[in-house]
Design a protein around this motif. Structure first.
Motif, PDB file in Angstrom:
ATOM      1  N   ARG A 132      39.901  93.325  53.897  1.00  0.00           N
ATOM      2  CA  ARG A 132      38.828  92.224  54.359  1.00  0.00           C
ATOM      3  C   ARG A 132      39.219  91.066  53.609  1.00  0.00           C
ATOM      4  N   ILE A 133      39.805  91.235  52.429  1.00  0.00           N
ATOM      5  CA  ILE A 133      40.046  89.943  51.519  1.00  0.00           C
ATOM      6  C   ILE A 133      40.878  89.212  52.225  1.00  0.00           C
ATOM      7  N   ALA A 134      42.152  89.673  52.856  1.00  0.00           N
ATOM      8  CA  ALA A 134      43.245  89.056  53.189  1.00  0.00           C
ATOM      9  C   ALA A 134      42.808  88.324  54.861  1.00  0.00           C
ATOM     10  N   SER A 135      41.832  89.219  55.565  1.00  0.00           N
ATOM     11  CA  SER A 135      41.503  88.988  56.800  1.00  0.00           C
ATOM     12  C   SER A 135      40.267  88.095  56.981  1.00  0.00           C
ATOM     13  N   VAL A 136      39.475  87.666  55.928  1.00  0.00           N
ATOM     14  CA  VAL A 136      38.306  86.808  55.994  1.00  0.00           C
ATOM     15  C   VAL A 136      38.514  85.735  56.607  1.00  0.00           C
ATOM     16  N   GLU A 137      37.879  85.509  57.734  1.00  0.00           N
ATOM     17  CA  GLU A 137      38.096  84.406  58.582  1.00  0.00           C
ATOM     18  C   GLU A 137      38.062  83.028  57.966  1.00  0.00           C
ATOM     19  N   GLU A 138      39.044  82.171  58.380  1.00  0.00           N
ATOM     20  CA  GLU A 138      39.587  80.768  58.031  1.00  0.00           C
ATOM     21  C   GLU A 138      38.272  80.084  57.711  1.00  0.00           C
ATOM     22  N   ASP A 139      37.073  79.935  58.616  1.00  0.00           N
ATOM     23  CA  ASP A 139      35.842  79.469  58.674  1.00  0.00           C
ATOM     24  C   ASP A 139      34.912  80.584  58.665  1.00  0.00           C
ATOM     25  N   ALA A 140      34.496  81.167  57.416  1.00  0.00           N
ATOM     26  CA  ALA A 140      33.462  82.181  57.392  1.00  0.00           C
ATOM     27  C   ALA A 140      32.200  81.667  57.083  1.00  0.00           C
ATOM     28  N   ARG A 141      31.831  80.405  57.806  1.00  0.00           N
ATOM     29  CA  ARG A 141      30.387  80.061  57.483  1.00  0.00           C
ATOM     30  C   ARG A 141      29.649  80.570  58.237  1.00  0.00           C
TER      31      ARG A 141
END
Length: 225
Positions: free
Chosen positions: A147-156
């Motif tokens: 989850r840490i590496a794949s968290v979206e570039e824009d996780a707003r």
């Protein structure tokens, strides 16, 4: 205190052998079952939230050394929000080990996102109190994993972004409605539709209503953009 079979089994799933099993027992005790001699996990939830926050703040900084604060904050929020904690809790079947009162149990408390998320934070605190920060950090990084590496570039927050889009065009807020529910009672799948006053809409499915709302909002935003 000698831990029962359920606690021993959960320690195996968690990957931490408690020197003081009473800490884990308290972390798994919901307020519906608490008493003067059996305290609930609310104070531990408070502590665990802070331990998780520190670990994830370090993790998102280390993952992208050039990211600005405006990029880091939404990624951090995506990793520590209650839905994510509940997802991790489901992966280790934390619900099966929770100690709930009869009313909460009959209401499906073992499957509720808020209770699972709170208990996951309390379990983090229990590990921290039992073995220190280094062990708690290692546990969090292992359980959160990719989850840490794949968290979206824009996780707003997509719901907030969609509401701001509507407000900027003098529209009333978007409306969210549950249009379907499938799957077994212990693991339901929710289908949510979001609709703008102008008629545009989108649907999405997820294991929790809030997750489905976020996914539907994100889908609709993508089409509007």
């Amino acid at each position: 205190m000698k831990p029962g079979k359920d606690l021993v089994a959960f320690m195996g799933r968690l990957g931490h052998d408690f020197a003081d099993p009473a800490l884990l027992q308290r972390a798994l005790t919901h307020s519906s079952l608490s008493s003067p001699t059996r305290p609930d996990n609310q104070r531990m939830e408070f502590l665990g939230d802070r331990v998780l926050g520190l670990v994830m703040a370090e993790a998102v900084l280390a993952a992208d050394v050039e990211a600005k604060e405006g990029q880091l904050a939404p990624r951090f929020n995506a990793l520590v929000r209650k839905e994510t904690c509940a997802d991790v809790a489901r992966e280790i079947d934390l619900g099966a080990a929770m100690r709930l009162g009869k009313s909460e149990m009959s209401a499906g408390g073992r499957r509720r996102m808020a209770l699972l998320g709170d208990a996951m934070e309390a379990v983090i605190a229990a590990v921290y109190l039992d073995a220190g920060f280094a062990d708690a950090k290692a546990l969090i990084l292992r359980l959160w994993g990719d989850r840490i590496a794949s968290v979206e570039e824009d996780a707003r927050d997509a719901k907030t972004a969609l509401q701001e889009w509507a407000q900027a065009r003098r529209m009333t807020p978007p409306v969210y409605e549950e249009v379907a529910r499938s799957g077994p009672d212990h693991a339901p799948i929710f289908r949510i539709r979001v609709t703008l006053p102008s008629g545009e809409s989108a649907e999405a499915e997820a294991k929790a209503k809030r997750q489905a709302e976020q996914a539907a909002a994100k889908d609709l935003l993508g089409r509007l953009d």
